[in-house]
Write an enzyme that holds these catalytic residues in place. Structure first.
Site, PDB file in Angstrom:
ATOM      1  N   ARG A   1     106.647 -37.964 -19.814  1.00 26.48           N
ATOM      2  CA  ARG A   1     107.151 -38.756 -20.928  1.00 26.48           C
ATOM      3  C   ARG A   1     108.623 -38.446 -21.212  1.00 26.48           C
ATOM      4  NH1 ARG A   1     102.201 -40.532 -22.443  1.00 26.48           N
ATOM      5  NH2 ARG A   1     100.536 -39.095 -23.042  1.00 26.48           N
TER       6      ARG A   1
ATOM      7  N   SER B   1      97.821 -28.264 -28.319  1.00 25.80           N
ATOM      8  CA  SER B   1      96.686 -27.856 -27.488  1.00 25.80           C
ATOM      9  C   SER B   1      96.994 -26.649 -26.611  1.00 25.80           C
ATOM     10  CB  SER B   1      96.228 -29.036 -26.632  1.00 25.80           C
ATOM     11  OG  SER B   1      97.298 -29.518 -25.829  1.00 25.80           O
TER      12      SER B   1
ATOM     13  N   ARG C   1      95.691 -33.742 -22.803  1.00 21.32           N
ATOM     14  CA  ARG C   1      95.505 -34.903 -21.915  1.00 21.32           C
ATOM     15  C   ARG C   1      94.041 -35.001 -21.500  1.00 21.32           C
ATOM     16  NH1 ARG C   1     101.142 -35.199 -19.891  1.00 21.32           N
ATOM     17  NH2 ARG C   1     102.193 -35.337 -21.921  1.00 21.32           N
TER      18      ARG C   1
ATOM     19  N   GLU D   1     117.545 -36.944 -35.192  1.00 25.89           N
ATOM     20  CA  GLU D   1     116.243 -37.592 -35.374  1.00 25.89           C
ATOM     21  C   GLU D   1     115.792 -37.483 -36.838  1.00 25.89           C
ATOM     22  OE1 GLU D   1     114.448 -39.361 -33.351  1.00 25.89           O
ATOM     23  OE2 GLU D   1     114.976 -38.843 -31.297  1.00 25.89           O
TER      24      GLU D   1
ATOM     25  N   LYS E   1     107.255 -30.557 -33.136  1.00 26.83           N
ATOM     26  CA  LYS E   1     106.137 -30.383 -32.207  1.00 26.83           C
ATOM     27  C   LYS E   1     106.670 -30.206 -30.804  1.00 26.83           C
ATOM     28  CE  LYS E   1     102.312 -33.103 -30.402  1.00 26.83           C
ATOM     29  NZ  LYS E   1     101.656 -34.375 -30.400  1.00 26.83           N
TER      30      LYS E   1
ATOM     31  N   LYS F   1     109.939 -34.309 -31.386  1.00 21.81           N
ATOM     32  CA  LYS F   1     108.808 -34.109 -30.482  1.00 21.81           C
ATOM     33  C   LYS F   1     109.353 -33.963 -29.064  1.00 21.81           C
ATOM     34  CE  LYS F   1     104.450 -35.914 -28.738  1.00 21.81           C
ATOM     35  NZ  LYS F   1     103.400 -36.928 -28.824  1.00 21.81           N
TER      36      LYS F   1
ATOM     37  N   TYR G   1      94.249 -26.640 -34.437  1.00 24.46           N
ATOM     38  CA  TYR G   1      92.836 -26.806 -34.091  1.00 24.46           C
ATOM     39  C   TYR G   1      91.979 -25.718 -34.734  1.00 24.46           C
ATOM     40  CZ  TYR G   1      94.822 -30.224 -30.959  1.00 24.46           C
ATOM     41  OH  TYR G   1      95.510 -31.304 -30.478  1.00 24.46           O
TER      42      TYR G   1
HETATM   43  C1  PBG Z   1     100.605 -38.541 -27.759  1.00 24.31           C
HETATM   44  C2  PBG Z   1     100.214 -37.240 -28.341  1.00 24.31           C
HETATM   45  C3  PBG Z   1     100.180 -36.040 -27.649  1.00 24.31           C
HETATM   46  C4  PBG Z   1      99.775 -35.073 -28.544  1.00 24.31           C
HETATM   47  C5  PBG Z   1      99.563 -35.690 -29.769  1.00 24.31           C
HETATM   48  N1  PBG Z   1      99.861 -37.037 -29.633  1.00 24.31           N
HETATM   49  C6  PBG Z   1     100.387 -35.763 -26.226  1.00 24.31           C
HETATM   50  C7  PBG Z   1     101.633 -36.195 -25.573  1.00 24.31           C
HETATM   51  O1  PBG Z   1     102.628 -36.524 -26.219  1.00 24.31           O
HETATM   52  O2  PBG Z   1     101.624 -36.216 -24.352  1.00 24.31           O
HETATM   53  C8  PBG Z   1      99.622 -33.646 -28.184  1.00 24.31           C
HETATM   54  C9  PBG Z   1      98.781 -32.818 -29.066  1.00 24.31           C
HETATM   55  C10 PBG Z   1      98.391 -31.530 -28.442  1.00 24.31           C
HETATM   56  O3  PBG Z   1      98.804 -31.195 -27.310  1.00 24.31           O
HETATM   57  O4  PBG Z   1      97.647 -30.818 -29.100  1.00 24.31           O
HETATM   58  N2  PBG Z   1     100.431 -39.601 -28.569  1.00 24.31           N
END
Ligand code: PBG
Length: 329
Positions: free
Chosen positions: A220, A277, A209, A236, A251, A199, A316
């Site tokens: 992060r 997203s 967000r 990982e 991801k 990730k 989505y």
């Molecule tokens: C954090 C989390 C995120 C997403 C899923 N779980 C955002 C992040 O890591 O800042 C993102 C999913 C998306 O953008 O569709 N627990």
């Protein structure tokens, strides 16, 4: 003049022959729908940065989940959006059995039983007042091992609420091993773990967000991976497999298809990818401007993620794409 004897175009000449030789396809069963359930609202709330996606009430969640299952989607990944008043430094609403995410999971499991795979986001960020995926130490850094203790509480509460599968998305070291032990000790040996194995820290999470009403300031980058790195995803992967991951995930999807291909080539377990997203919103926005053909772009994006090696795609568009795929349109 010498004309070619070998003509790749022959296999592109009609829709029927193209269908015959297609190497990959997308099936509804391979799609997982991420959904948001929000506390304290009495009608679904549109997410402005993700046109077409909403924060659900418990009732609208149930209806949308039933529709997804009817269209044949493979699973549902649920995220909770608590009231701001329920956020604290530890994210304790996440392991409260009456917290919004656990209520949502219970409702889905009651309605749907084993008709689909009900997945829970196992991460603190929606529940912490500072918006980080873990708890902070005295210096304001995300404390890995103190966070793992909270993940264990949260994961067991989600399994108690009826989740079939947990998706720890916080990128703490050791999260898979700790959750596996916690689930096993609580008698949840049959609850599986979808590991967020690779990730990456990404600006493409921006619209999410808003979707979860995140309180995050900053980024992060001390826990999610650096976009410059490819090899560390294999490290990982080794760790998550050793710790007991049942499925591994990459991801974001489209800017990490090389990583996805590496992980798919090396993984002994099924591989998922999360079309996040920002990927959703970029295609949606371009289509709203009339700049690209929306449906064709969605299809190609899903196909590219499958071609790179994903067995499972979180998107989505899961319900909508499943509808087209079922009807063959
Ligand atoms: C954090 C989390 C995120 C997403 C899923 N779980 C955002 C992040 O890591 O800042 C993102 C999913 C998306 O953008 O569709 N627990």
């Amino acid at each position: 003049m010498s004309f070619p004897h070998v003509r790749p175009r022959r296999l592109r000449s009609t829709p029927a022959v193209r269908r015959l030789v297609a190497e990959v396809s997308v099936e509804p069963r391979q799609l997982v729908l991420p959904m948001f359930v929000r506390d304290g609202i009495d009608a679904p709330l549109p997410i402005s940065s993700m046109p077409g996606v909403v924060q659900h009430t418990l009732d609208s969640l149930r209806a949308a989940a039933e529709e997804a299952v009817r269209e044949g989607v493979g699973g549902i990944m649920l995220f909770g959006v608590p009231d701001d008043a329920d956020k604290d430094a530890e994210g304790s609403a996440s392991w409260n059995p009456d917290g919004v995410l656990n209520r949502g999971l219970r409702a889905l499991r009651d309605d749907l039983g084993d008709a689909t795979v009900i997945m829970a986001d196992t991460c603190l960020d929606e529940f912490t007042s500072h918006g980080h995926c873990g708890v902070l130490d005295g210096a304001g850094r995300v404390d890995n091992d103190a966070t793992l203790e909270r993940y264990a509480l949260m994961g067991v509460a989600q399994a108690d609420a009826g989740a079939h599968m947990l998706g720890p998305s916080g990128m703490m070291d050791g999260q898979i091993g700790v959750l596996r032990s916690a689930l096993d000790s609580a008698g949840h040996q049959d609850v599986s773990l979808l590991a967020y194995t690779a990730k990456y820290a990404s600006p493409f999470y921006g619209p999410f967000r808003e979707a979860v009403g995140s309180s995050l300031q900053g980024d992060r980058r001390t826990y999610q991976q650096d976009a410059a790195n490819r090899r560390e995803s294999l490290r990982e992967l080794e760790l998550d497999i050793a710790e007991g991951a049942d499925i591994v995930m990459v991801k974001p999807a489209m800017s990490y298809l090389d990583v996805l291909a590496d992980v798919a080539a090396a993984s002994p377990v099924p591989v998922a990818a999360y079309q996040i997203s920002g990927e959703y919103s970029m295609i949606t926005a371009a289509a709203q401007n009339g700049w690209i053909d929306r449906d064709a772009a969605i299809r190609e994006s899903l196909l590219s993620i499958r071609r790179a090696g994903a067995d499972i795609v979180l998107t989505y568009w899961a319900t909508e794409a499943a509808t087209w795929l079922q009807r063959g349109t």
